[in-house]
Design a protein around this motif. Structure first.
Motif, PDB file in Angstrom:
ATOM      1  N   ILE A  67       2.830   6.238   2.269  1.00  0.00           N
ATOM      2  CA  ILE A  67       3.156   5.387   1.131  1.00  0.00           C
ATOM      3  C   ILE A  67       1.966   4.483   0.893  1.00  0.00           C
ATOM      4  O   ILE A  67       1.518   3.830   1.804  1.00  0.00           O
ATOM      5  N   PRO A  68       1.441   4.244  -0.212  1.00  0.00           N
ATOM      6  CA  PRO A  68       1.891   4.793  -1.488  1.00  0.00           C
ATOM      7  C   PRO A  68       1.149   6.036  -1.926  1.00  0.00           C
ATOM      8  O   PRO A  68       1.259   6.453  -3.056  1.00  0.00           O
ATOM      9  N   ALA A 122       3.856   9.368  -1.546  1.00  0.00           N
ATOM     10  CA  ALA A 122       5.283   9.216  -1.847  1.00  0.00           C
ATOM     11  C   ALA A 122       5.520   7.802  -2.316  1.00  0.00           C
ATOM     12  O   ALA A 122       4.764   6.892  -1.988  1.00  0.00           O
ATOM     13  N   ALA A 123       6.574   7.629  -3.078  1.00  0.00           N
ATOM     14  CA  ALA A 123       6.830   6.287  -3.587  1.00  0.00           C
ATOM     15  C   ALA A 123       7.581   5.443  -2.574  1.00  0.00           C
ATOM     16  O   ALA A 123       7.342   4.263  -2.463  1.00  0.00           O
ATOM     17  N   ASP A 158       0.522   1.686   4.599  1.00  0.00           N
ATOM     18  CA  ASP A 158       0.880   0.574   3.717  1.00  0.00           C
ATOM     19  C   ASP A 158       1.374  -0.574   4.585  1.00  0.00           C
ATOM     20  O   ASP A 158       2.191  -0.363   5.469  1.00  0.00           O
ATOM     21  N   ARG A 159       0.900  -1.752   4.322  1.00  0.00           N
ATOM     22  CA  ARG A 159       1.323  -2.888   5.131  1.00  0.00           C
ATOM     23  C   ARG A 159       2.802  -3.155   4.960  1.00  0.00           C
ATOM     24  O   ARG A 159       3.499  -3.473   5.911  1.00  0.00           O
ATOM     25  N   ALA A 160       3.260  -3.026   3.707  1.00  0.00           N
ATOM     26  CA  ALA A 160       4.663  -3.339   3.418  1.00  0.00           C
ATOM     27  C   ALA A 160       5.587  -2.411   4.202  1.00  0.00           C
ATOM     28  O   ALA A 160       6.648  -2.826   4.671  1.00  0.00           O
ATOM     29  N   THR A 161       5.172  -1.161   4.345  1.00  0.00           N
ATOM     30  CA  THR A 161       6.007  -0.226   5.080  1.00  0.00           C
ATOM     31  C   THR A 161       6.093  -0.613   6.546  1.00  0.00           C
ATOM     32  O   THR A 161       7.163  -0.520   7.158  1.00  0.00           O
ATOM     33  N   LEU A 182      10.589   1.335 -10.314  1.00  0.00           N
ATOM     34  CA  LEU A 182      10.649   1.929  -8.975  1.00  0.00           C
ATOM     35  C   LEU A 182      12.039   1.831  -8.396  1.00  0.00           C
ATOM     36  O   LEU A 182      12.529   2.743  -7.752  1.00  0.00           O
ATOM     37  N   ASP A 209      -4.284  -8.493   0.876  1.00  0.00           N
ATOM     38  CA  ASP A 209      -2.938  -7.934   1.024  1.00  0.00           C
ATOM     39  C   ASP A 209      -2.170  -7.937  -0.276  1.00  0.00           C
ATOM     40  O   ASP A 209      -1.531  -6.959  -0.648  1.00  0.00           O
ATOM     41  N   GLU A 241      -0.806  -4.859  -2.435  1.00  0.00           N
ATOM     42  CA  GLU A 241       0.589  -4.655  -2.811  1.00  0.00           C
ATOM     43  C   GLU A 241       0.743  -4.392  -4.282  1.00  0.00           C
ATOM     44  O   GLU A 241       1.466  -3.484  -4.703  1.00  0.00           O
ATOM     45  N   GLY A 278      -0.491  -1.174  -5.039  1.00  0.00           N
ATOM     46  CA  GLY A 278       0.413  -0.200  -4.445  1.00  0.00           C
ATOM     47  C   GLY A 278       1.553   0.138  -5.386  1.00  0.00           C
ATOM     48  O   GLY A 278       2.006   1.278  -5.461  1.00  0.00           O
ATOM     49  N   ALA A 313       0.330   2.581  -7.686  1.00  0.00           N
ATOM     50  CA  ALA A 313       0.171   3.882  -7.048  1.00  0.00           C
ATOM     51  C   ALA A 313       1.518   4.572  -6.917  1.00  0.00           C
ATOM     52  O   ALA A 313       1.643   5.774  -7.134  1.00  0.00           O
ATOM     53  N   ARG A 314       2.531   3.795  -6.560  1.00  0.00           N
ATOM     54  CA  ARG A 314       3.836   4.433  -6.413  1.00  0.00           C
ATOM     55  C   ARG A 314       4.346   4.962  -7.733  1.00  0.00           C
ATOM     56  O   ARG A 314       5.130   5.910  -7.773  1.00  0.00           O
ATOM     57  N   HIS A 338       4.077   8.636  -8.495  1.00  0.00           N
ATOM     58  CA  HIS A 338       5.004   9.627  -7.967  1.00  0.00           C
ATOM     59  C   HIS A 338       6.232   9.788  -8.819  1.00  0.00           C
ATOM     60  O   HIS A 338       7.018  10.703  -8.618  1.00  0.00           O
ATOM     61  N   ALA A 379      -3.400   8.135  -4.867  1.00  0.00           N
ATOM     62  CA  ALA A 379      -2.085   8.645  -5.245  1.00  0.00           C
ATOM     63  C   ALA A 379      -2.228   9.724  -6.306  1.00  0.00           C
ATOM     64  O   ALA A 379      -1.534  10.741  -6.284  1.00  0.00           O
ATOM     65  N   ARG A 427      -0.918  18.223  -4.587  1.00  0.00           N
ATOM     66  CA  ARG A 427       0.395  18.792  -4.359  1.00  0.00           C
ATOM     67  C   ARG A 427       0.701  19.901  -5.354  1.00  0.00           C
ATOM     68  O   ARG A 427       1.460  20.821  -5.066  1.00  0.00           O
TER      69      ARG A 427
END
Lengths: 173, 830
Positions: free
Chosen positions: A3-4, A7-8, A34-37, B382, B434, B438, B441, B444-445, B448, B482, B489
Motif C-alpha cells: 500500500i499504496p 493496492a488501495a 506505507d507508514r500509515a499501514t 476511498l 510523513d 500521506e 498516498g 496513489a490509492r 487503484h 502506483a 498488472r
C-alpha cells in the motif's frame, strides 16, 4: 501489502476480522510500504514483527526469530533468497535459522506445508496485490494458534468477496 | 409591550447603557412569551397568521429600529411558529429582514430559519419513505388534504415522552428545550404548549380545506431518493408509535414542488444578500452554506440548485472584488464548509463533477482550502470505494485534486516566513515528509480505483491519471509507482487475451502490448529523472523495472514474441543502468543485485544469448562488490541461475471445474507442464554451476575472519547439496565430500573452535568483518552458531541419504557422500 503502490487498502471484510485486542502478535512478511499501514498494524497489537521487504525502508530487520511456547518461529521476506519461494531454498533457510516454523512472503501466494519436520507458511498477500509470480492474487492472511509444540493455522481467504477459512495443523516431532 | 421595551432602552442616562442592556436582556423572556402565547393560540389558522398576525408583528419589529429587540424578536418569531407557516410566509419574512436595522446580525436569524426548513424537508422525505407501506385508514375524507398536519401533530403527541431530542423532532417548535434561545425551560410551559398543540390540531384539521396549496404540496413532498439521513432515524421511532393516516403517496410533482420550494426560498435569500452590501462576507457565505444544505436535504438528485448556489457565491466574491488571499480565516472556513457540503451529502462522491461551478469556485480559493477539499474528496472516494470508469471522471477528479499535486512555494523555500505570493496570510500546512507522503498516498490509492471497462481503456485511463500526476514535479515519486504497478498488472490480462492464430488480431494485440510496455518504461524513466538521483527513488525504480521484466518474461503467452522479449530485456538493461549510475551504497548494491538475480531466475522467455549477456553482467557486478561475503553470496546465487527446475507448485493440476472432461484436463495440464519445464530448463548448464560454486568458494576462503569463512562454507555446502539433489551432475559427490572435509579441517585448526580454550576467549576470537548482509544474525556467539549449523546440515544430508537409499523418493544416490565421521561424536560436546 504494497500500500499504496499496488493496492488501495486492506479489504474491508478483513479489517472487520482484525479486531484489536484479540491478536497477540503480528508477524508481517514485509512490503507494507506505507507508514500509515504500519501504524494500523500497531493499533491491532503493539507486538508487531516486520521483516523487511524490498519496498520497505531500512528500519525493519531483514529477518526475525522468535521463540514461542517451545517452538521457534522464523520470519523473513524472501526477496533476497534465490530462487525465491522455492521449497529447497526455504528448507535451507529454516535450517540456517534453526526454526521449526518459517514464515515467508514475497510470492503473494498462500502456501502451508510440512517439510523435513519443519512447517512452512506463506500467508499470501492480505491486500491481494499482484506479484509477477502471481498475477491474480487472492487476498489472504493466516491466524496461527501456537500451543505447546503444536501449531494450528487458520487461513482466511477472500474468494469472490466471501471469506473462506481453512485449517492446517502441525506438530513438532 | 415591545414599544415599552424599546423605550426602556432610550430612557435614562447614557452611562447606564450597559446596565440597561443587561436588564433588558433579562426582560426579553417576558416579551418573548407573548409571542409564544400567540403562537400556541388555538383557533389561529394559517391564513389568519399570514394575513393578519404576521404583518403586524413584523411591522412592529421593523419599526422599532432597535437592534437588540429586532434580533431577539425575529429569532423568537422564527422559533415560535411552525415550519409550514414559515414556508408560506417566506416572502414577508424576507422583506422584513431586509428592513431590519443594519446592525442586526442577519445570519443568526436566517440560518436557523433555513436549518429548520431543511430539517423539515428531510423529515418529510423520511416520513414518506418509512410511512408509505402502511395504507391509509380513511378516518376522515378531508384528512387526505391535510397530510402535512396529521403526521406532524400526531408525531408531536407521541413524541412528548421523547422530549429532549435533536432538532429533527417534529415537535421542536412546540417544546422549546435545549436549543432554544427563549429561555423558558419550565416543563409547565412545555406541557401547556403541547396541550394547546393538540387543541390546535382540531382547528387545523377543520381549516384543512382552506390551507394554501403550495405548502400542502411542499409538505407532501416525498422525494424519491433514499438518502441516508440522521434526521430520519429520530423520526422513524416517532412514526412507529403512530398509526399513520398518511395516505399512499400521491406522486403529484413531489420533486418539482420541492425544487420550486427551494428556488423560491433561494430567490428571496439571494435578493436579501444582494440588497445588503454591508453584510460581512463570511455571514453571506454562511447563509449560502445553509441554503446549500437545504437544497441537499430537499432533494439531492438534481445538481442544478446546488450549482446555482455555488454560482451565486462566486458572483458575490467577484462583486466584492476581493482576491482569494485577502479572505480572513472566518470566510475561508465558511467557504470550506460550503465546498465540503456536497461531498458529505452525495453518496457517490463523483457527483461533485456534475456541479459545473464547483471546480472554478474551488480553484479560486486559497491553497489550504483547496487542499482540505481535495483531501476530503479523496477520502470520501476511498472510503466509499467508488470506482472511476471513464476518462472524464478520472480527469475531473484529478483536476479537483490539482492542489495536491503542485508543490507550494513554502515547501521549496523551507521557511514558513517566506510568502512568495499573496496567497498565504497565515502559516501554511506543515510539509514534513510523513504528511506529504500521506497526502500523496491518497492520490496513489486513487489509482487503484480506476477500473476501465476493458484492458485497453484501462491503459488510457492510467495515461490520463499519469499525465495529471506529472504536474507534481518530483512529487511523482509517491504517485508514479502506483501508476506503474497498475500498468504492470495489466500484463496479466493481456497474456490471457492473446489471439489464437496470427493475423490482424494478433498484430493488434502485439501493438497494444508494446504500447503498454512503452508506457511503463516512459513512466519509470520520468520517475528516475525527476528524482534527481536520490538513491531511494533509484532503488524503487529498479524494483519497478524488475517487476515489469518478470511479468513480461514469465507467461507462456509471451514466450515466442519478439516484442516482449525485447521489452523484458530492455527492462533489465534499464535496471542495470540505474544500478550503475545511482546505486552506490554497498548494502543497496547487494540487495539490488540479488533482486536482479531473482528476476532472471524467474524469467523463462529469454533466448540463450540474451540470458547469457544478462547473467554475465550480474556476475561482473557481483565480483565488484565491496565486501567478500557479499561477493560469495552473489556468486553462488549466480550458480543458481544456471540450473533451474520446475517449481513444485506447478506440478499440481488445476482443480476440476464443472463440465470438464477429466482426462482432457489432465492431458492439457501435462502438456503445459512439459512446455514450462523445457522453457525453464533451456539454459541449464552444469559446468557453469560448478564454475560459479568454485569461485564462490575461493572468495569465501579469502575472508579475513575465519569464522565467517566457515559460515560461508556451510552455506555453500547447503547450496551444493541442493544442486546435487536436483541432479546437476557437475556437482559430484566428490565435490561435496571435499567441501565437508574442508569445513572439518578448518574448524579443527582455528582457535575459535579450540575446545581447550575457555569460552570468552573463544568468542572474542570471533571478531572480524561484520557480515551485514547475512540473512540471519544469530544471537549466540558466531562460532557456536556455525558449528551447530554445520551439524544440522550434516544431519540433513544424512536424512537424504536414508531417504534415497530407501528408494521411495526421487532422489539421486547419496551413498557416496560421507558425512558421518568419528569426529562427529566429539562435536556434540561443544
Amino acid at each position: 501489502m504494497h500500500i499504496p503502490q499496488r493496492a488501495a487498502d486492506i479489504p474491508a471484510k478483513f479489517r472487520k476480522l482484525l479486531v484489536p485486542g484479540k491478536i497477540d502478535q503480528i508477524l508481517c512478511t514485509g512490503n507494507l510500504s506505507d507508514r500509515a499501514t504500519y501504524e494500523y498494524l500497531r493499533g491491532i497489537t503493539p507486538h508487531v514483527h516486520v521483516a523487511r521487504g524490498e519496498y520497505d525502508d531500512r528500519t525493519f530487520p531483514i529477518s526475525a526469530r522468535l521463540a514461542e511456547q517451545d517452538l521457534t518461529l522464523g520470519l523473513v521476506n524472501g526477496h533476497l533468497m534465490v530462487p525465491g519461494g522455492d521449497v529447497d531454498t526455504l528448507a535451507a533457510t529454516a535450517r540456517m535459522m534453526d526454526v521449526d516454523v518459517l514464515v515467508t512472503g514475497n510470492t503473494h501466494r498462500f502456501e502451508a506445508y510440512e517439510e523435513q519436520g519443519r512447517f512452512f507458511i506463506n500467508p499470501g498477500s492480505i491486500t491481494g496485490a499482484f506479484s509477477p509470480l502471481e498475477m491474480q492474487a487472492i487476498p489472504s492472511f493466516v491466524l496461527m494458534e501456537v500451543k505447546l509444540g503444536h501449531v494450528v493455522a487458520y487461513v482466511y481467504q477472500l474468494v469472490n468477496d466471501e471469506v473462506v477459512v481453512d485449517r492446517i495443523e502441525y506438530k513438532k516431532e | 409591550m415591545n414599544k415599552l421595551w424599546v423605550r426602556l432602552q432610550h430612557q435614562g442616562l447614557s452611562r447606564d447603557k450597559e446596565r440597561r442592556e443587561a436588564e433588558r436582556r433579562d426582560l426579553r423572556t417576558l416579551v418573548g412569551s407573548n409571542l409564544l402565547r400567540l403562537a400556541s393560540l388555538g383557533g389561529v389558522s394559517r391564513s389568519t397568521y399570514e394575513e393578519a398576525i404576521l404583518p403586524r408583528l413584523l411591522s412592529q419589529v421593523v419599526s422599532c429600529r432597535d437592534t437588540l429587540a429586532q434580533e431577539y424578536l425575529m429569532e423568537a418569531l422564527v422559533q415560535a411558529f411552525s415550519d409550514e407557516w414559515h414556508l408560506a410566509t417566506i416572502g414577508q419574512l424576507m422583506e422584513a429582514i431586509t428592513g431590519l436595522s443594519p446592525k442586526v446580525s442577519i445570519k443568526t436569524i436566517v440560518i436557523p430559519l433555513v436549518d429548520r426548513v431543511s430539517a423539515y424537508a428531510s423529515r418529510r422525505r423520511e416520513e414518506k419513505d418509512k410511512g408509505s407501506p402502511t395504507p391509509s385508514n380513511d378516518d376522515s375524507g378531508d384528512e387526505d388534504k391535510d397530510k402535512d398536519g396529521l403526521p406532524e401533530t400526531k408525531g408531536r403527541k407521541t413524541s412528548r415522552p421523547h422530549s429532549v431530542k435533536s432538532a429533527d423532532e417534529g415537535d421542536s417548535e412546540r417544546q422549546p428545550t435545549a436549543q432554544e434561545d427563549i429561555s423558558i425551560s419550565d416543563q409547565e410551559h412545555v406541557e401547556s404548549h403541547s396541550q394547546s398543540a393538540s387543541d390546535a390540531e382540531a382547528p387545523l384539521e377543520e381549516d384543512a380545506a382552506a390551507l394554501d396549496s403550495s405548502v400542502q404540496e411542499a409538505a407532501q413532498i416525498l422525494a424519491s431518493t433514499s438518502l441516508d439521513d440522521d434526521d430520519g432515524n429520530g423520526v422513524a421511532e416517532v412514526i412507529e408509535g403512530v398509526t399513520l393516516d398518511v395516505p399512499g403517496p400521491t406522486k403529484c410533482n413531489e420533486v418539482d414542488t420541492l425544487a420550486s420550494l427551494f428556488s423560491s426560498f433561494w430567490s428571496h435569500v439571494s435578493g436579501l444578500i444582494e440588497s445588503r452590501p454591508d453584510l460581512p462576507l463570511h455571514d453571506a457565505i454562511a447563509i449560502c452554506a445553509s441554503m446549500l444544505r437545504l437544497s441537499l436535504a430537499c432533494n439531492p438528485q438534481p445538481a442544478e440548485p446546488v450549482d446555482n448556489v455555488l454560482a451565486f457565491v462566486r458572483e458575490q466574491l467577484r462583486a466584492r472584488d476581493l482576491s482569494p488571499g485577502a479572505h480572513n480565516p472566518a470566510t475561508a472556513n465558511q467557504l470550506l464548509s460550503l465546498l465540503l457540503g456536497p461531498l458529505r451529502a452525495y453518496p457517490n462522491p463523483l457527483k461533485v463533477l456534475e456541479l459545473g461551478n464547483y471546480g472554478p469556485l474551488l480553484e479560486s480559493q486559497a491553497e489550504r482550502t483547496r487542499k482540505s477539499v481535495a483531501v476530503a474528496l479523496l477520502t470520501a472516494i476511498l472510503q466509499r470505494n467508488t470506482t472511476m470508469t471513464t476518462e472524464e471522471e478520472v480527469a475531473g477528479i484529478v483536476r479537483l485534486c490539482a492542489s495536491l499535486m503542485s508543490k507550494a512555494p513554502e515547501a521549496q523555500s523551507g521557511s514558513l516566513g517566506h510568502v512568495s505570493t499573496s496567497e498565504m496570510p497565515y502559516p501554511g500546512t506543515p510539509f514534513d515528509e510523513d504528511d506529504l507522503a500521506e497526502e500523496q498516498g491518497l492520490l496513489a490509492r486513487l489509482v487503484h480505483l480506476i477500473r476501465g471497462p476493458d484492458v485497453v481503456s484501462q491503459l488510457s485511463l492510467l495515461t490520463v491519471a499519469r499525465d495529471a500526476f506529472s504536474q507534481g514535479g518530483d512529487l511523482v515519486r509517491y504517485t508514479y509507482p502506483a501508476v506503474v504497478a497498475g500498468a504492470t498488472r495489466l500484463l496479466g490480462p493481456f497474456a490471457a487475451m492473446k489471439p489464437e492464430e496470427s493475423g490482424a488480431a494478433r498484430s493488434e494485440w502485439i501493438k497494444r502490448v508494446r504500447q503498454l510496455c512503452r508506457f511503463i518504461q516512459a513512466t519509470i524513466s520520468v520517475l528516475v529523472e525527476r528524482s534527481s538521483g536520490s538513491p531511494l527513488v533509484a532503488e524503487l525504480a529498479l524494483q519497478l523495472y524488475l517487476a515489469s521484466a518478470q511479468a513480461a518474461s514469465m507467461s507462456p503467452a509471451f514466450r515466442d514474441e519478439q516484442t516482449l522479449e525485447e521489452a523484458a530485456y530492455e527492462f533489465i538493461v534499464q535496471a542495470f543502468t540505474i544500478y550503475e549510475e545511482h546505486i552506490n551504497e554497498s548494502r543497496a548494491q547487494y540487495q539490488a543485485l540479488m533482486l536482479v538475480i531473482n528476476a532472471l531466475h524467474a524469467s523463462r522467455n529469454f533466448s540463450a544469448e540474451n540470458y547469457e549477456t544478462l547473467v554475465a553482467k550480474c556476475v561482473q557486478h557481483g565480483s565488484r562488490l565491496l565486501k567478500r561475503p557479499d561477493q560469495t553470496r552473489v556468486a553462488y546465487a549466480c550458480a543458481q541461475l544456471w540450473w533451474k527446475t520446475l517449481p513444485d507448485s506447478e506440478l499440481i493440476p488445476p482443480p476440476l471445474e464443472v463440465g470438464q472432461d477429466e482426462a482432457q484436463v489432465e492431458r492439457a495440464h501435462a502438456e503445459r507442464v512439459e512446455h514450462e519445464r523445457s522453457a525453464i530448463e533451456q539454459h541449464n548448464n552444469g559446468d557453469k554451476v560448478l564454475a560459479h560454486l568454485q569461485r564462490s568458494l575461493k572468495v569465501a576462503d579469502s575472508c579475513l575472519d575465519p569464522v565467517l569463512s566457515i559460515r560461508l562454507f556451510v552455506e555453500l555446502l547447503n547450496q551444493s547439496t541442493m544442486h546435487y539433489e536436483r541432479r546437476c551432475l557437475a556437482v559430484t559427490p566428490k565435490y561435496i565430500n571435499d567441501l565437508i572435509d574442508l569445513i572439518r579441517t578448518s574448524t579443527a585448526n582455528i582457535e575459535a573452535f579450540d575446545s581447550s580454550m575457555p569460552e570468552p576467549t573463544r568468542a572474542a576470537a570471533d571478531t572480524g568483518v561484520a557480515d551485514v548482509n547475512a540473512l540471519y544474525s544469530p544471537e549466540m556467539p558466531m562460532n557456536t552458531y556455525v558449528l551447530h549449523y554445520f551439524q544440522r546440515t550434516l544431519e540433513y544430508i544424512q536424512s537424504r541419504k536414508d531417504l534415497a537409499a530407501s528408494g521411495s523418493y526421487n532422489l539421486p544416490d547419496f551413498s557416496a557422500i560421507r558425512c558421518v565421521e568419528p569426529e562427529d561424536e566429539r562435536s556434540s560436546e561443544w
